[in-house]
Scaffold this active site. Structure first.
Site, PDB file in Angstrom:
ATOM      1  N   ARG A  96      57.936  46.603  35.639  1.00 53.43           N
ATOM      2  CA  ARG A  96      58.277  46.215  34.261  1.00 53.43           C
ATOM      3  C   ARG A  96      57.097  46.286  33.283  1.00 53.43           C
ATOM      4  NH1 ARG A  96      60.900  41.780  36.593  1.00 53.43           N
ATOM      5  NH2 ARG A  96      63.081  42.193  37.003  1.00 53.43           N
ATOM      6  N   LYS A 118      53.178  55.696  21.744  1.00 52.44           N
ATOM      7  CA  LYS A 118      54.345  56.513  22.115  1.00 52.44           C
ATOM      8  C   LYS A 118      54.086  57.177  23.463  1.00 52.44           C
ATOM      9  CE  LYS A 118      56.283  57.792  17.598  1.00 52.44           C
ATOM     10  NZ  LYS A 118      56.493  58.904  16.632  1.00 52.44           N
ATOM     11  N   GLU A 160      44.892  68.251  13.788  1.00 56.51           N
ATOM     12  CA  GLU A 160      45.511  66.925  13.621  1.00 56.51           C
ATOM     13  C   GLU A 160      44.529  65.950  12.952  1.00 56.51           C
ATOM     14  OE1 GLU A 160      48.585  66.296  13.889  1.00 56.51           O
ATOM     15  OE2 GLU A 160      49.513  67.362  15.559  1.00 56.51           O
ATOM     16  N   LYS A 202      44.674  56.473  12.312  1.00 57.18           N
ATOM     17  CA  LYS A 202      45.985  56.479  12.955  1.00 57.18           C
ATOM     18  C   LYS A 202      46.344  55.067  13.444  1.00 57.18           C
ATOM     19  CE  LYS A 202      49.321  58.386  16.048  1.00 57.18           C
ATOM     20  NZ  LYS A 202      49.776  59.309  17.074  1.00 57.18           N
ATOM     21  N   GLU A 212      57.967  53.908  12.959  1.00 60.45           N
ATOM     22  CA  GLU A 212      58.190  55.006  12.014  1.00 60.45           C
ATOM     23  C   GLU A 212      59.383  54.770  11.089  1.00 60.45           C
ATOM     24  OE1 GLU A 212      57.239  58.790  13.776  1.00 60.45           O
ATOM     25  OE2 GLU A 212      58.059  59.884  12.077  1.00 60.45           O
ATOM     26  N   ARG A 216      54.493  55.642   8.674  1.00 61.34           N
ATOM     27  CA  ARG A 216      54.057  56.470   9.795  1.00 61.34           C
ATOM     28  C   ARG A 216      54.482  57.927   9.610  1.00 61.34           C
ATOM     29  NH1 ARG A 216      53.881  54.835  16.276  1.00 61.34           N
ATOM     30  NH2 ARG A 216      52.929  56.765  16.979  1.00 61.34           N
ATOM     31  N   ASN A 220      53.382  63.192   9.709  1.00 58.35           N
ATOM     32  CA  ASN A 220      54.156  64.430   9.810  1.00 58.35           C
ATOM     33  C   ASN A 220      53.809  65.453   8.736  1.00 58.35           C
ATOM     34  OD1 ASN A 220      56.081  64.082  12.051  1.00 58.35           O
ATOM     35  ND2 ASN A 220      56.597  62.249  10.905  1.00 58.35           N
ATOM     36  N   HIS A 223      54.228  69.118   9.386  1.00 56.68           N
ATOM     37  CA  HIS A 223      55.037  69.196  10.605  1.00 56.68           C
ATOM     38  C   HIS A 223      56.489  69.639  10.405  1.00 56.68           C
ATOM     39  CE1 HIS A 223      51.631  67.281  12.488  1.00 56.68           C
ATOM     40  NE2 HIS A 223      52.236  67.181  13.658  1.00 56.68           N
ATOM     41  N   HIS A 227      57.339  72.897  12.680  1.00 60.69           N
ATOM     42  CA  HIS A 227      58.415  72.760  13.646  1.00 60.69           C
ATOM     43  C   HIS A 227      59.169  74.083  13.793  1.00 60.69           C
ATOM     44  CE1 HIS A 227      60.772  69.600  15.728  1.00 60.69           C
ATOM     45  NE2 HIS A 227      61.588  70.626  15.835  1.00 60.69           N
ATOM     46  N   HIS A 239      50.742  73.552  19.380  1.00 59.23           N
ATOM     47  CA  HIS A 239      51.243  72.629  18.357  1.00 59.23           C
ATOM     48  C   HIS A 239      50.314  72.569  17.125  1.00 59.23           C
ATOM     49  CE1 HIS A 239      53.113  69.087  16.617  1.00 59.23           C
ATOM     50  NE2 HIS A 239      51.926  68.523  16.570  1.00 59.23           N
TER      51      HIS A 239
HETATM   52  N1  LIG Z   1      52.260  60.322  22.275  1.00 63.17           N
HETATM   53  C1  LIG Z   1      52.062  60.906  21.112  1.00 63.17           C
HETATM   54  O1  LIG Z   1      52.071  60.262  20.065  1.00 63.17           O
HETATM   55  C2  LIG Z   1      51.794  62.377  21.087  1.00 63.17           C
HETATM   56  C3  LIG Z   1      51.285  62.982  19.929  1.00 63.17           C
HETATM   57  C4  LIG Z   1      51.003  64.332  19.968  1.00 63.17           C
HETATM   58  C5  LIG Z   1      51.194  65.056  21.133  1.00 63.17           C
HETATM   59  N2  LIG Z   1      51.705  64.459  22.242  1.00 63.17           N
HETATM   60  C6  LIG Z   1      51.886  65.189  23.501  1.00 63.17           C
HETATM   61  O2  LIG Z   1      50.626  65.631  23.951  1.00 63.17           O
HETATM   62  C7  LIG Z   1      50.810  66.752  24.796  1.00 63.17           C
HETATM   63  C8  LIG Z   1      49.729  67.780  24.508  1.00 63.17           C
HETATM   64  O3  LIG Z   1      48.482  67.222  24.817  1.00 63.17           O
HETATM   65  P1  LIG Z   1      47.125  68.080  24.774  1.00 63.17           P
HETATM   66  O4  LIG Z   1      47.116  68.927  23.569  1.00 63.17           O
HETATM   67  O5  LIG Z   1      46.034  67.119  24.989  1.00 63.17           O
HETATM   68  O6  LIG Z   1      47.292  69.095  25.968  1.00 63.17           O
HETATM   69  P2  LIG Z   1      47.151  68.973  27.558  1.00 63.17           P
HETATM   70  O7  LIG Z   1      47.220  67.582  28.017  1.00 63.17           O
HETATM   71  O8  LIG Z   1      48.134  69.948  28.093  1.00 63.17           O
HETATM   72  O9  LIG Z   1      45.689  69.555  27.822  1.00 63.17           O
HETATM   73  C9  LIG Z   1      45.414  70.898  27.544  1.00 63.17           C
HETATM   74  C10 LIG Z   1      44.617  71.550  28.660  1.00 63.17           C
HETATM   75  O10 LIG Z   1      43.248  71.159  28.573  1.00 63.17           O
HETATM   76  C11 LIG Z   1      42.758  70.752  29.841  1.00 63.17           C
HETATM   77  N3  LIG Z   1      41.714  69.766  29.562  1.00 63.17           N
HETATM   78  C12 LIG Z   1      41.895  68.495  29.146  1.00 63.17           C
HETATM   79  N4  LIG Z   1      40.724  67.921  28.872  1.00 63.17           N
HETATM   80  C13 LIG Z   1      39.762  68.830  29.136  1.00 63.17           C
HETATM   81  C14 LIG Z   1      38.347  68.823  29.042  1.00 63.17           C
HETATM   82  N5  LIG Z   1      37.674  67.767  28.567  1.00 63.17           N
HETATM   83  N6  LIG Z   1      37.683  69.941  29.407  1.00 63.17           N
HETATM   84  C15 LIG Z   1      38.360  71.027  29.838  1.00 63.17           C
HETATM   85  N7  LIG Z   1      39.685  71.100  29.941  1.00 63.17           N
HETATM   86  C16 LIG Z   1      40.385  70.014  29.582  1.00 63.17           C
HETATM   87  C17 LIG Z   1      43.953  70.251  30.566  1.00 63.17           C
HETATM   88  O11 LIG Z   1      43.767  70.325  31.954  1.00 63.17           O
HETATM   89  C18 LIG Z   1      45.051  71.198  30.076  1.00 63.17           C
HETATM   90  O12 LIG Z   1      45.030  72.380  30.836  1.00 63.17           O
HETATM   91  C19 LIG Z   1      52.226  67.246  24.576  1.00 63.17           C
HETATM   92  O13 LIG Z   1      53.002  66.953  25.704  1.00 63.17           O
HETATM   93  C20 LIG Z   1      52.709  66.442  23.377  1.00 63.17           C
HETATM   94  O14 LIG Z   1      54.083  66.169  23.426  1.00 63.17           O
HETATM   95  C21 LIG Z   1      51.991  63.132  22.227  1.00 63.17           C
HETATM   96 ZN   LIG Z   2      51.332  66.831  15.539  1.00 65.80          ZN
END
Ligand SMILES: NC(=O)c1ccc[n+]([C@@H]2O[C@H](COP(=O)([O-])OP(=O)(O)OC[C@H]3O[C@@H](n4cnc5c(N)ncnc54)[C@H](O)[C@@H]3O)[C@@H](O)[C@H]2O)c1
Ligand SMILES: [Zn+2]
Length: 342
Positions: A96, A118, A160, A202, A212, A216, A220, A223, A227, A239
């Site tokens: 939980r 999130k 971002e 943020k 949101e 918040r 976007n 965005h 999209h 992205h």
């Molecule tokens: N929760 C939220 O509010 C929110 C906001 C935006 C995005 N997201 C989510 O985030 C995800 C994307 O995350 P991301 O862009 O971090 O991509 P990711 O987690 O896929 O990482 C990208 C790549 O970089 C590598 N990597 C990570 N750190 C590294 C480092 N220090 N050195 C070398 N390689 C490294 C990873 O192994 C991976 O291959 C998506 O699933 C998206 O939906 C969530």
């Molecule tokens: Zn974004």
């Protein structure tokens, strides 16, 4: 890398990471944690977007039970947004809800996904559809970790950070533009300042509007149009890249809406071109196609597409009490044609 952690004392800590990040940083992290905690385990998940699903979540839960995790276990997530979103959701429902700490390792995770609580997984109906709001008890910021990130992933997150400064901090926007070369060289001190400020902004926004309902939405910025690009590329365009292109087109729409000075839109365009995000990436898509793909944006209300209009760098243009503003089809077409020709 020295993490210099200051975590609450727990008998059991579980670090969860992906293979790439684990190979780079897990040894140092585990060594440090073992000096301060009785029992430390390491779990690894694949870490690509395709693994952000229920199957991996279930597997991870099984592994947590197998290594003796209970409600007092502290989970430490080391990785980008994929690992962060998935493990955050595991932490939200395990017994939980257990405490977790984020150590974001991508720039996107530092300035965006690790903040705001999130957490989510994907399913066949779409991305991030199942999840919870569950905040980490700590987010550890280490700009040094970004040195090993590849250039594409770095720009992906930088957009971002620039977006949030564009929406609410003119001073840091100017600072980032002035120091862009140093940032791209991963100058640690400058990068740390930029990351710290983006995180702080943020956190403040989310603190005022976690679910949101209003403010918040400014996160976007860029965005709505992005999209469309993301969908048309079948998620092949990163992205942040599509957001960079979206910021350019949306600034042009804001000019046509009478919200923004054309000089500012031009400044945004030049910045995106400097980052390699020019209109050549979109030539294969017509205005009709982008418009159609934009309809699926989450800000669409009663089939009216909405966007966040900029009033100036650091300021969003509000329409009466609303943070979002309708996108007019004719103005979108004009803005998009201008963008393609720029
Ligand atoms: N929760 C939220 O509010 C929110 C906001 C935006 C995005 N997201 C989510 O985030 C995800 C994307 O995350 P991301 O862009 O971090 O991509 P990711 O987690 O896929 O990482 C990208 C790549 O970089 C590598 N990597 C990570 N750190 C590294 C480092 N220090 N050195 C070398 N390689 C490294 C990873 O192994 C991976 O291959 C998506 O699933 C998206 O939906 C969530
Ligand atoms: Zn974004």
């Amino acid at each position: 890398v020295k993490f210099d952690l200051d975590l609450p004392s727990r008998d059991h800590v579980v670090v969860i990471t992906d293979p790439r990040v684990g190979a780079l940083y897990a040894d140092d992290l585990i060594e440090e944690l073992r000096a301060a905690h009785e029992r430390v385990d390491l779990l690894t998940i694949p870490g690509d977007e395709a693994c952000k699903n229920q199957t991996t979540k279930t597997l991870l839960e099984k592994q947590l039970f197998e290594c003796g995790a209970d409600r007092n276990t502290l989970i430490v997530v080391l990785g980008g947004g994929v690992v962060g979103d998935l493990v955050g959701f595991v932490a939200a429902t395990f017994m939980r809800g257990v405490d977790y700490v984020q150590i974001p390792t991508t720039l996107l995770a530092m300035v965006d996904s690790s903040i705001g609580g999130k957490t989510a997984i994907n399913n066949e109906f779409g991305k991030n559809l199942i999840g919870a709001i569950w905040h980490p008890i700590q987010i550890v910021r280490r700009a040094e970790l970004l040195k090993t990130l590849d250039d594409g992933q770095f720009v992906n997150g930088l957009i971002e950070a620039l977006k949030i400064f564009m929406a609410c901090d003119a001073e840091y926007f100017a600072y980032s533009v002035d120091n862009l070369d140093a940032i791209l060289r991963r100058d640690e001190a400058i990068l740390d300042r930029v990351v710290a400020r983006a995180m702080e902004l943020k956190l403040e926004i989310v603190g005022r509007d976690e679910r949101e309902k209003g403010e918040r939405a400014i996160l976007n910025l860029g965005h709505t149009v992005s999209h469309g690009f993301e969908l048309l590329s079948d998620y092949q365009l990163l992205h942040g890249f599509s957001v960079g292109l979206g910021l350019d087109v949306e600034a042009r729409i804001a000019v046509l809406d009478g919200c923004l000075d054309a000089k500012v839109a031009n400044l945004i365009h030049e910045l995106m071109v400097r980052l390699g995000l020019g209109p050549e990436l979109c030539q294969q898509w017509t205005a009709d196609q982008v418009w159609e793909a934009m309809q699926h944006d989450k800000k669409t209300r009663k089939s009216q597409v909405n966007y966040i209009a900029l009033a100036d760098i650091g300021k969003v243009c509000r329409l009466e009490e609303s943070w979002i503003r309708p996108v007019d089809r004719t103005r979108f077409d004009q803005a998009y044609q201008e963008f393609l020709a720029s």
